[in-house]
Design an enzyme around this catalytic site. Structure first.
Site, PDB file in Angstrom:
ATOM      1  N   TYR A   1     -13.328   9.324 -12.284  1.00  0.00           N
ATOM      2  CA  TYR A   1     -13.100   8.108 -11.473  1.00  0.00           C
ATOM      3  C   TYR A   1     -13.572   6.872 -12.219  1.00  0.00           C
ATOM      4  CZ  TYR A   1     -14.283   4.440  -8.087  1.00  0.00           C
ATOM      5  OH  TYR A   1     -14.426   3.226  -7.452  1.00  0.00           O
TER       6      TYR A   1
ATOM      7  N   LYS B   1     -11.534   3.604 -13.778  1.00  0.00           N
ATOM      8  CA  LYS B   1     -11.797   2.211 -13.354  1.00  0.00           C
ATOM      9  C   LYS B   1     -12.194   1.364 -14.570  1.00  0.00           C
ATOM     10  CE  LYS B   1     -11.759   0.618  -9.747  1.00  0.00           C
ATOM     11  NZ  LYS B   1     -10.662   0.003  -8.948  1.00  0.00           N
TER      12      LYS B   1
ATOM     13  N   GLU C   1     -19.835   1.668 -11.092  1.00  0.00           N
ATOM     14  CA  GLU C   1     -19.887   2.995 -11.726  1.00  0.00           C
ATOM     15  C   GLU C   1     -19.391   2.961 -13.173  1.00  0.00           C
ATOM     16  OE1 GLU C   1     -18.819   6.261  -9.159  1.00  0.00           O
ATOM     17  OE2 GLU C   1     -19.224   5.057  -7.382  1.00  0.00           O
TER      18      GLU C   1
ATOM     19  N   THR D   1     -15.897  -1.415  -9.823  1.00  0.00           N
ATOM     20  CA  THR D   1     -17.102  -0.746  -9.332  1.00  0.00           C
ATOM     21  C   THR D   1     -18.239  -0.814 -10.346  1.00  0.00           C
ATOM     22  OG1 THR D   1     -17.961   1.479  -8.906  1.00  0.00           O
ATOM     23  CG2 THR D   1     -15.976   1.376 -10.192  1.00  0.00           C
TER      24      THR D   1
ATOM     25  N   ASP E   1       0.848  -1.195   0.000  1.00  0.00           N
ATOM     26  CA  ASP E   1       0.000   0.000   0.000  1.00  0.00           C
ATOM     27  C   ASP E   1       0.880   1.241   0.000  1.00  0.00           C
ATOM     28  OD1 ASP E   1      -1.799   2.173   0.992  1.00  0.00           O
ATOM     29  OD2 ASP E   1      -3.242   0.527   1.094  1.00  0.00           O
TER      30      ASP E   1
ATOM     31  N   PHE F   1      -6.907  -3.963  -4.839  1.00  0.00           N
ATOM     32  CA  PHE F   1      -7.829  -2.940  -4.325  1.00  0.00           C
ATOM     33  C   PHE F   1      -7.278  -1.540  -4.564  1.00  0.00           C
ATOM     34  CE2 PHE F   1      -8.691  -6.580  -1.532  1.00  0.00           C
ATOM     35  CZ  PHE F   1     -10.073  -6.556  -1.382  1.00  0.00           C
TER      36      PHE F   1
HETATM   37  P1  NAD Z   1      -9.851   3.671  -0.233  1.00  0.00           P
HETATM   38  O1  NAD Z   1      -9.603   4.987  -0.870  1.00  0.00           O
HETATM   39  O2  NAD Z   1     -10.391   3.595   1.143  1.00  0.00           O
HETATM   40  O3  NAD Z   1      -8.498   2.812  -0.233  1.00  0.00           O
HETATM   41  C1  NAD Z   1      -7.593   2.816  -1.305  1.00  0.00           C
HETATM   42  C2  NAD Z   1      -6.270   2.251  -0.796  1.00  0.00           C
HETATM   43  O4  NAD Z   1      -5.372   2.164  -1.912  1.00  0.00           O
HETATM   44  C3  NAD Z   1      -5.589   3.136   0.251  1.00  0.00           C
HETATM   45  O5  NAD Z   1      -5.081   2.337   1.297  1.00  0.00           O
HETATM   46  C4  NAD Z   1      -4.456   3.805  -0.530  1.00  0.00           C
HETATM   47  O6  NAD Z   1      -3.341   4.140   0.281  1.00  0.00           O
HETATM   48  C5  NAD Z   1      -4.114   2.704  -1.534  1.00  0.00           C
HETATM   49  N1  NAD Z   1      -3.463   3.222  -2.757  1.00  0.00           N
HETATM   50  C6  NAD Z   1      -3.862   4.291  -3.504  1.00  0.00           C
HETATM   51  N2  NAD Z   1      -3.006   4.452  -4.547  1.00  0.00           N
HETATM   52  C7  NAD Z   1      -2.090   3.451  -4.464  1.00  0.00           C
HETATM   53  C8  NAD Z   1      -0.983   3.063  -5.251  1.00  0.00           C
HETATM   54  N3  NAD Z   1      -0.625   3.760  -6.349  1.00  0.00           N
HETATM   55  N4  NAD Z   1      -0.263   1.977  -4.884  1.00  0.00           N
HETATM   56  C9  NAD Z   1      -0.594   1.274  -3.758  1.00  0.00           C
HETATM   57  N5  NAD Z   1      -1.617   1.609  -2.966  1.00  0.00           N
HETATM   58  C10 NAD Z   1      -2.370   2.672  -3.316  1.00  0.00           C
HETATM   59  O7  NAD Z   1     -10.778   2.876  -1.266  1.00  0.00           O
HETATM   60  P2  NAD Z   1     -11.861   1.716  -1.020  1.00  0.00           P
HETATM   61  O8  NAD Z   1     -13.188   2.339  -0.839  1.00  0.00           O
HETATM   62  O9  NAD Z   1     -11.326   0.764  -0.003  1.00  0.00           O
HETATM   63  O10 NAD Z   1     -11.852   1.034  -2.456  1.00  0.00           O
HETATM   64  C11 NAD Z   1     -10.992  -0.063  -2.735  1.00  0.00           C
HETATM   65  C12 NAD Z   1     -11.255  -0.541  -4.149  1.00  0.00           C
HETATM   66  O11 NAD Z   1     -12.639  -0.919  -4.272  1.00  0.00           O
HETATM   67  C13 NAD Z   1     -11.031   0.525  -5.219  1.00  0.00           C
HETATM   68  O12 NAD Z   1     -10.447  -0.101  -6.340  1.00  0.00           O
HETATM   69  C14 NAD Z   1     -12.420   1.020  -5.573  1.00  0.00           C
HETATM   70  O13 NAD Z   1     -12.488   1.473  -6.893  1.00  0.00           O
HETATM   71  C15 NAD Z   1     -13.231  -0.252  -5.377  1.00  0.00           C
HETATM   72  N6  NAD Z   1     -14.660  -0.070  -5.018  1.00  0.00           N
HETATM   73  C16 NAD Z   1     -15.017   0.724  -3.970  1.00  0.00           C
HETATM   74  C17 NAD Z   1     -16.358   0.841  -3.614  1.00  0.00           C
HETATM   75  C18 NAD Z   1     -16.775   1.674  -2.434  1.00  0.00           C
HETATM   76  O14 NAD Z   1     -17.994   1.846  -2.223  1.00  0.00           O
HETATM   77  N7  NAD Z   1     -15.878   2.180  -1.615  1.00  0.00           N
HETATM   78  C19 NAD Z   1     -17.332   0.151  -4.344  1.00  0.00           C
HETATM   79  C20 NAD Z   1     -16.931  -0.656  -5.421  1.00  0.00           C
HETATM   80  C21 NAD Z   1     -15.585  -0.767  -5.736  1.00  0.00           C
HETATM   81  P1  TYD Z   2     -20.104   8.758  -2.414  1.00  0.00           P
HETATM   82  O1  TYD Z   2     -20.084   8.184  -1.033  1.00  0.00           O
HETATM   83  O2  TYD Z   2     -19.091   9.779  -2.788  1.00  0.00           O
HETATM   84  O3  TYD Z   2     -20.083   7.516  -3.421  1.00  0.00           O
HETATM   85  P2  TYD Z   2     -20.324   7.471  -5.036  1.00  0.00           P
HETATM   86  O4  TYD Z   2     -20.345   8.829  -5.572  1.00  0.00           O
HETATM   87  O5  TYD Z   2     -19.126   6.703  -5.484  1.00  0.00           O
HETATM   88  O6  TYD Z   2     -21.621   6.742  -5.210  1.00  0.00           O
HETATM   89  O7  TYD Z   2     -21.547   9.410  -2.647  1.00  0.00           O
HETATM   90  C1  TYD Z   2     -22.724   8.629  -2.532  1.00  0.00           C
HETATM   91  C2  TYD Z   2     -23.894   9.510  -2.910  1.00  0.00           C
HETATM   92  O8  TYD Z   2     -24.021  10.551  -1.931  1.00  0.00           O
HETATM   93  C3  TYD Z   2     -23.719  10.213  -4.248  1.00  0.00           C
HETATM   94  O9  TYD Z   2     -24.979  10.272  -4.905  1.00  0.00           O
HETATM   95  C4  TYD Z   2     -23.263  11.610  -3.871  1.00  0.00           C
HETATM   96  C5  TYD Z   2     -23.933  11.849  -2.534  1.00  0.00           C
HETATM   97  N1  TYD Z   2     -23.204  12.735  -1.576  1.00  0.00           N
HETATM   98  C6  TYD Z   2     -23.863  13.828  -1.006  1.00  0.00           C
HETATM   99  O10 TYD Z   2     -25.050  14.076  -1.263  1.00  0.00           O
HETATM  100  N2  TYD Z   2     -23.161  14.607  -0.132  1.00  0.00           N
HETATM  101  C7  TYD Z   2     -21.848  14.367   0.177  1.00  0.00           C
HETATM  102  O11 TYD Z   2     -21.252  15.163   0.964  1.00  0.00           O
HETATM  103  C8  TYD Z   2     -21.201  13.239  -0.411  1.00  0.00           C
HETATM  104  C9  TYD Z   2     -19.762  12.926  -0.103  1.00  0.00           C
HETATM  105  C10 TYD Z   2     -21.923  12.434  -1.288  1.00  0.00           C
END
Ligand code: NAD
Ligand code: TYD
Length: 348
Positions: free
Chosen positions: A159, A163, A135, A133, A32, A80
């Site tokens: 974003y 992805k 998205e 994702t 990481d 991830f």
């Molecule tokens: P996060 O931002 O919490 O964590 C990302 C991690 O990646 C961090 O620990 C960061 O330090 C590390 N990182 C970033 N750039 C890096 C690099 N160049 N080399 C090594 N490490 C690096 O994100 P998350 O919410 O845990 O998401 C993890 C994965 O899941 C992502 O690929 C995201 O696209 C995908 N995802 C997230 C969601 C969600 O709702 N959070 C949903 C679907 C998919």
């Molecule tokens: P987010 O958690 O950023 O996830 P994503 O955009 O990847 O779905 O946002 C979830 C939803 O909430 C999205 O429709 C944007 C909205 N949102 C707000 O209304 N206010 C906020 O401050 C944030 C961060 C998100």
């Protein structure tokens, strides 16, 4: 027992996966970069476990990868690592290209070169699991059917474009070089240890501090929320039993508008809904995401286990019990982020 090279394991979903796999007896090498969202506090429970190794590094660092892969001989690489926040991608798309596109491509190339040196049995058992994702599929109207694995990519934010590009590279490495890859496209996750820039933890932290709850636009956008532990269980199941070269959609059967979510948080915390402030909408804001998880259910028997009513309670309890974790974050560099993103956002 498997040896897993996990990238981005100090983030929200990655740390949940690392904790689950260590508890199950696997060995985990966590590589990481520790960007703003990576936090070693997330892994303090396993930091001295002999089955856990932390490597501070970038998935785009070829030299490091060429050392780590032969040294640890992983059975799977689980990717991830990413820049993960839509709002940040709107102000700084390039860093998303750097990690999500270039980083993934460099990681794939280094893994492919090392994988080619393996003996036949280990080579066919190996997996490159890429976390993506929903998205990438773009946006739905309220009446459209949910995304399936066949839905055409139509990313709308920098974003999701980055992805989608990384997903194409993973697919291409399977088609071109035969690398045994699998991709999961998952809906919005929620749970402990999510960085407070995302909707649910941001609203919890603001509500606890009696600060305005900034809902973008009318708050009628819909997301399909999945408890993070259920997502991580799906990933493990696919690493063991998923079909190589396939894509699996993972989702919670749990569509909710943003305003519903924020009102639930107010109710659970006993805070007044008058804290809710409607602010200028996100540029290019996707209206609705919804996942059809029929394939993973039919092939692998996976279903989300955590009902939203229970998951949100567990999440809020975690933020209440771990105030220091998020207070440390919001009192640091995050203040500049918040100022930049929210201070000039007009109330509507
Ligand atoms: P996060 O931002 O919490 O964590 C990302 C991690 O990646 C961090 O620990 C960061 O330090 C590390 N990182 C970033 N750039 C890096 C690099 N160049 N080399 C090594 N490490 C690096 O994100 P998350 O919410 O845990 O998401 C993890 C994965 O899941 C992502 O690929 C995201 O696209 C995908 N995802 C997230 C969601 C969600 O709702 N959070 C949903 C679907 C998919
Ligand atoms: P987010 O958690 O950023 O996830 P994503 O955009 O990847 O779905 O946002 C979830 C939803 O909430 C999205 O429709 C944007 C909205 N949102 C707000 O209304 N206010 C906020 O401050 C944030 C961060 C998100």
């Amino acid at each position: 027992m498997k040896t897993l090279l996990v990238t981005g394991g100090a983030g929200f979903i990655g740390s949940c996966f690392v904790l689950q796999r260590i508890a199950a007896g696997d060995k985990v090498i966590n590589l990481d970069k520790l960007t703003y969202s990576g936090n070693l506090m997330n892994l303090k429970d396993v930091e001295s476990n002999p089955n856990y190794v932390f490597i501070h590094g970038d998935i785009g660092d070829e030299k490091l990868l060429r050392k780590v892969l032969p040294e640890y001989q992983p059975d799977a690489v689980v990717n991830f690592a990413a820049e993960s926040h839509v709002d940040r991608s709107i102000v700084d798309p390039d860093s998303f290209v750097r990690t999500n596109v270039m980083g993934t491509s460099i990681l794939l190339r280094c893994v492919k070169d090392w994988w080619n040196t393996l003996e036949a049995e280990k080579k066919s058992a190996f997996r490159f699991h890429h976390i993506s994702t929903d998205e990438v599929f773009g946006t739905l109207s309220m009446t459209d059917p949910a995304f399936t694995e066949e839905t055409k990519f139509a990313p709308n934010s920098p974003y999701s474009a980055s992805k989608a590009s990384s997903d194409h590279f993973v697919r291409a490495f399977h088609e071109t070089y035969g690398l045994p890859t699998v991709i999961t496209n998952c809906s919005n996750n929620y749970g402990p240890r999510q960085f407070p820039e995302k909707l649910i933890p941001l609203m919890i932290a603001n509500a606890l501090n009696d600060k305005p709850l900034p809902v973008y636009g009318e708050g009628l956008n819909v997301r399909d929320w999945l408890y993070v532990e259920d997502h991580c269980k799906a990933i493990d199941l696919i690493i063991h039993n998923g079909r190589v070269g396939e894509v699996y959609n993972v989702g919670g059967h749990n569509e909710k508008t943003n305003i519903e979510i924020v009102k639930i948080i107010c109710k659970e915390l006993g805070k007044p809904e008058s804290l809710i402030t409607h602010v200028a909408d996100r540029k290019g804001h996707d209206m609705r995401y919804a996942i059809d998880p029929t394939k993973i259910h039919n092939e692998l028997g996976w279903l989300p286990e955590t009902k939203f009513e229970d998951g949100i309670k567990k999440t809020i309890k975690w933020y209440l019990e771990n105030k220091e974790w998020w207070e440390t974050i919001i009192s640091g560099e995050y203040q500049n982020y918040y100022e930049k993103m929210y201070a000039h956002r007009e109330e509507i």
